[in-house]
Design a protein around this motif. Structure first.
Motif, PDB file in Angstrom:
ATOM      1  N   PHE A 148      -9.733   1.637  -6.357  1.00 13.99           N
ATOM      2  CA  PHE A 148      -9.458   0.355  -5.729  1.00 13.99           C
ATOM      3  C   PHE A 148     -10.769  -0.169  -5.155  1.00 13.99           C
ATOM      4  O   PHE A 148     -11.614   0.620  -4.699  1.00 13.99           O
ATOM      5  N   MET A 149     -10.930  -1.494  -5.131  1.00 11.55           N
ATOM      6  CA  MET A 149     -12.228  -2.032  -4.733  1.00 11.55           C
ATOM      7  C   MET A 149     -12.119  -3.485  -4.286  1.00 11.55           C
ATOM      8  O   MET A 149     -11.130  -4.177  -4.567  1.00 11.55           O
ATOM      9  N   GLU A 150     -13.157  -3.924  -3.604  1.00 13.71           N
ATOM     10  CA  GLU A 150     -13.371  -5.352  -3.377  1.00 13.71           C
ATOM     11  C   GLU A 150     -14.067  -5.933  -4.601  1.00 13.71           C
ATOM     12  O   GLU A 150     -15.091  -5.405  -5.049  1.00 13.71           O
ATOM     13  N   GLY A 208      -9.118  -5.500  -6.404  1.00 11.34           N
ATOM     14  CA  GLY A 208      -8.894  -5.121  -7.787  1.00 11.34           C
ATOM     15  C   GLY A 208      -8.769  -3.616  -7.906  1.00 11.34           C
ATOM     16  O   GLY A 208      -9.105  -2.868  -6.976  1.00 11.34           O
ATOM     17  N   VAL A 209      -8.291  -3.164  -9.052  1.00  5.54           N
ATOM     18  CA  VAL A 209      -8.221  -1.727  -9.317  1.00  5.54           C
ATOM     19  C   VAL A 209      -8.688  -1.469 -10.738  1.00  5.54           C
ATOM     20  O   VAL A 209      -8.355  -2.217 -11.665  1.00  5.54           O
ATOM     21  N   SER A 210      -9.504  -0.435 -10.899  1.00  4.70           N
ATOM     22  CA  SER A 210     -10.012  -0.031 -12.206  1.00  4.70           C
ATOM     23  C   SER A 210      -9.471   1.341 -12.562  1.00  4.70           C
ATOM     24  O   SER A 210      -9.430   2.236 -11.706  1.00  4.70           O
ATOM     25  N   SER A 211      -9.075   1.510 -13.798  1.00  4.40           N
ATOM     26  CA  SER A 211      -8.792   2.853 -14.290  1.00  4.40           C
ATOM     27  C   SER A 211     -10.106   3.472 -14.755  1.00  4.40           C
ATOM     28  O   SER A 211     -11.063   2.762 -15.072  1.00  4.40           O
ATOM     29  N   VAL A 212     -10.155   4.785 -14.779  1.00  7.57           N
ATOM     30  CA  VAL A 212     -11.377   5.494 -15.159  1.00  7.57           C
ATOM     31  C   VAL A 212     -11.091   6.325 -16.403  1.00  7.57           C
ATOM     32  O   VAL A 212     -10.115   7.091 -16.435  1.00  7.57           O
ATOM     33  N   ASN A 213     -11.921   6.166 -17.416  1.00  7.63           N
ATOM     34  CA  ASN A 213     -11.765   6.927 -18.652  1.00  7.63           C
ATOM     35  C   ASN A 213     -12.018   8.404 -18.362  1.00  7.63           C
ATOM     36  O   ASN A 213     -13.092   8.787 -17.885  1.00  7.63           O
ATOM     37  N   VAL A 234      -8.680  -4.910 -12.591  1.00 11.48           N
ATOM     38  CA  VAL A 234      -7.558  -5.835 -12.697  1.00 11.48           C
ATOM     39  C   VAL A 234      -7.263  -6.384 -11.306  1.00 11.48           C
ATOM     40  O   VAL A 234      -7.155  -5.618 -10.340  1.00 11.48           O
ATOM     41  N   LYS A 235      -7.141  -7.704 -11.179  1.00  9.77           N
ATOM     42  CA  LYS A 235      -6.829  -8.307  -9.883  1.00  9.77           C
ATOM     43  C   LYS A 235      -5.392  -7.952  -9.497  1.00  9.77           C
ATOM     44  O   LYS A 235      -4.457  -8.187 -10.260  1.00  9.77           O
ATOM     45  N   ILE A 236      -5.208  -7.372  -8.297  1.00 13.28           N
ATOM     46  CA  ILE A 236      -3.867  -7.001  -7.849  1.00 13.28           C
ATOM     47  C   ILE A 236      -3.472  -7.701  -6.555  1.00 13.28           C
ATOM     48  O   ILE A 236      -2.296  -7.695  -6.189  1.00 13.28           O
ATOM     49  N   MET A 237      -4.449  -8.307  -5.877  1.00 13.36           N
ATOM     50  CA  MET A 237      -4.137  -8.880  -4.566  1.00 13.36           C
ATOM     51  C   MET A 237      -5.178  -9.936  -4.208  1.00 13.36           C
ATOM     52  O   MET A 237      -6.376  -9.655  -4.208  1.00 13.36           O
ATOM     53  N   GLU A 238      -4.717 -11.134  -3.911  1.00 11.80           N
ATOM     54  CA  GLU A 238      -5.623 -12.186  -3.464  1.00 11.80           C
ATOM     55  C   GLU A 238      -4.907 -13.062  -2.452  1.00 11.80           C
ATOM     56  O   GLU A 238      -3.731 -13.371  -2.613  1.00 11.80           O
ATOM     57  N   GLU A 239      -5.615 -13.428  -1.406  1.00 12.46           N
ATOM     58  CA  GLU A 239      -5.096 -14.299  -0.354  1.00 12.46           C
ATOM     59  C   GLU A 239      -6.073 -15.456  -0.155  1.00 12.46           C
ATOM     60  O   GLU A 239      -7.180 -15.433  -0.696  1.00 12.46           O
ATOM     61  N   PRO A 240      -5.693 -16.475   0.619  1.00  9.48           N
ATOM     62  CA  PRO A 240      -6.628 -17.582   0.868  1.00  9.48           C
ATOM     63  C   PRO A 240      -7.875 -17.153   1.627  1.00  9.48           C
ATOM     64  O   PRO A 240      -8.879 -17.867   1.615  1.00  9.48           O
ATOM     65  N   LYS A 267       2.602  -2.689   0.277  1.00 11.26           N
ATOM     66  CA  LYS A 267       3.315  -1.539  -0.290  1.00 11.26           C
ATOM     67  C   LYS A 267       3.281  -1.610  -1.809  1.00 11.26           C
ATOM     68  O   LYS A 267       3.474  -2.682  -2.397  1.00 11.26           O
ATOM     69  N   MET A 268       3.029  -0.460  -2.435  1.00 13.80           N
ATOM     70  CA  MET A 268       2.985  -0.401  -3.890  1.00 13.80           C
ATOM     71  C   MET A 268       4.397  -0.435  -4.460  1.00 13.80           C
ATOM     72  O   MET A 268       5.308   0.210  -3.931  1.00 13.80           O
ATOM     73  N   GLY A 269       4.565  -1.181  -5.553  1.00 17.31           N
ATOM     74  CA  GLY A 269       5.861  -1.279  -6.206  1.00 17.31           C
ATOM     75  C   GLY A 269       6.010  -0.253  -7.311  1.00 17.31           C
ATOM     76  O   GLY A 269       5.673   0.920  -7.155  1.00 17.31           O
ATOM     77  N   GLY A 270       6.478  -0.717  -8.479  1.00 20.95           N
ATOM     78  CA  GLY A 270       6.763   0.203  -9.579  1.00 20.95           C
ATOM     79  C   GLY A 270       5.551   0.716 -10.312  1.00 20.95           C
ATOM     80  O   GLY A 270       5.650   1.672 -11.079  1.00 20.95           O
ATOM     81  N   SER A 271       4.392   0.104 -10.111  1.00 22.95           N
ATOM     82  CA  SER A 271       3.167   0.580 -10.763  1.00 22.95           C
ATOM     83  C   SER A 271       1.989   0.332  -9.839  1.00 22.95           C
ATOM     84  O   SER A 271       2.108  -0.359  -8.817  1.00 22.95           O
ATOM     85  N   ILE A 272       0.862   0.851 -10.241  1.00 23.16           N
ATOM     86  CA  ILE A 272      -0.345   0.711  -9.430  1.00 23.16           C
ATOM     87  C   ILE A 272      -0.834  -0.741  -9.380  1.00 23.16           C
ATOM     88  O   ILE A 272      -1.654  -1.097  -8.534  1.00 23.16           O
ATOM     89  N   TYR A 273      -0.298  -1.569 -10.258  1.00 24.90           N
ATOM     90  CA  TYR A 273      -0.701  -2.971 -10.321  1.00 24.90           C
ATOM     91  C   TYR A 273       0.264  -3.904  -9.580  1.00 24.90           C
ATOM     92  O   TYR A 273       0.066  -5.122  -9.582  1.00 24.90           O
ATOM     93  N   GLU A 274       1.289  -3.341  -8.955  1.00 21.85           N
ATOM     94  CA  GLU A 274       2.309  -4.146  -8.285  1.00 21.85           C
ATOM     95  C   GLU A 274       2.303  -3.863  -6.783  1.00 21.85           C
ATOM     96  O   GLU A 274       2.596  -2.754  -6.350  1.00 21.85           O
TER      97      GLU A 274
END
Length: 333
Positions: free
Chosen positions: A68-70, A82-87, A97-103, A134-141
């Motif tokens: 997870f990152m800024e 955003g959150v990145s997966s790592v190979n 992937v953008k998961i959270m943005e506010e004004p 709170k995280m939902g059904g996946s790491i992107y929610e």
């Protein structure tokens, strides 16, 4: 950040340099706080012309590594999460992937577990709130779980747990010198009930937590090593944000306050094993994280920047247009 000359022999290029942040990760059998970290170089997520990446928080789920990152938009001058997966084969950090943005600006996406659920407290000081998602059904929610209004603008919250109680440790900037901060400790008696936020005076500490200091602000995840718990702190200087990382052992936290040691170890940015071009100057680091053999850092680098070149061109075009308008007026007169 203090400006520095990077391209000494081509001084005009210094007009077009900018401070950007890289994120790095690697696997290591032991954390760097133990003094026995790996010698392997960090694999880097490099900034683009539009974004740079900072405040990495490592996370493992179902055997998969994530960061997870800024993500900072250099044109909008605002960050989102955003959150990145790592190979797993070569540790390549995928595009976030953008998961959270506010004004308002968001950064430092601190992740914690509570009663079988996963939560995040990103830094949202501009909103004058401590916001818990709170995280939902996946790491992107993710969805907003609860927001606590605060009188001060508080940055970079970490979570200390005594289930069902959690304690939040964060810092407030000095209005006269934003590179200095002082610590605050809060208590939530039961997050499941969304109970109120209670501030606890910090009366006991080995550092000057009650005073503004250059080395109070949190700089990453809590690190556990041999039944000891360490707080990661970003060390700053006047006009220099995010110089190096230090770690202190946490002796006590709770209703009686907070106690930590003096500095146990210092991690210096220019000594990190990195594959960065020598012509780029490493200025500092301000985040370190480690969980189950997975290690992350961020690195501040000053380098040539399309953003700064674009701004340089725009400024001069504006001057030329203005001069041309003045010339036309003078001719008419």
């Amino acid at each position: 950040m203090e400006s520095k000359i990077v391209y000494k022999h081509i001084r005009i290029l210094n007009w077009w340099t900018d401070d950007v942040w890289y994120i790095g990760c690697r696997t290591s059998p032991q954390n760097m706080i133990s003094g026995k970290g790996s010698a392997n170089p960090f694999k880097l997520l490099r900034p683009t012309y539009k974004h740079w990446y900072a405040d990495p928080i490592p996370f493992l789920m179902k055997g998969k590594q994530y960061i997870f990152m800024e993500v900072y938009d250099r044109f909008e001058k605002k960050g989102y999460i955003g959150v990145s997966s790592v190979n797993s084969k070569d540790l390549t950090i995928e595009k976030p992937v953008k998961i959270m943005e506010e004004p308002f600006h968001m950064s430092f996406p601190y992740i914690f577990h509570y009663q079988g659920e996963v939560y995040m407290i990103p830094e949202t000081h501009e909103a004058r709130q401590i916001r818990i998602y709170k995280m939902g059904g996946s790491i992107y929610e993710w969805s907003l779980y609860h927001a606590y209004d605060t009188q001060a603008e508080l940055s970079d919250t970490i979570v200390l747990s005594k289930d069902p109680i959690i304690y939040l440790l964060n810092t407030e900037k000095n209005a006269k010198n934003p590179y200095q901060t002082k610590m605050h400790l809060f208590k939530i008696e039961n997050l499941a009930d969304k109970s109120g936020l209670i501030e606890i005076p910090i009366q006991m500490t080995a550092s000057d937590a009650q005073e503004y200091s250059y080395d109070n602000r949190n700089g990453g995840t809590l690190v556990k090593d041999k039944n000891k718990l360490y707080r990661i702190i970003q060390e700053a200087e006047d006009r220099w944000y995010g110089k190096d990382i230090v770690a202190r052992e946490i002796f006590q936290f709770g209703d009686n306050g907070y106690v930590e040691s003096a500095d146990i170890v210092k991690l210096e940015a220019d000594k990190m094993p990195l594959n960065i071009k020598k012509k780029h100057e490493i200025l500092g680091m301000h985040t370190y994280g480690y969980v189950d053999g997975f290690e992350v850092i961020d690195i501040n680098v000053r380098q040539l920047s399309y953003v700064m070149f674009r701004a340089f061109v725009q400024r001069n075009l504006k001057k030329l247009r203005k001069k041309g308008t003045v010339d036309k007026i003078q001719k008419k007169a």
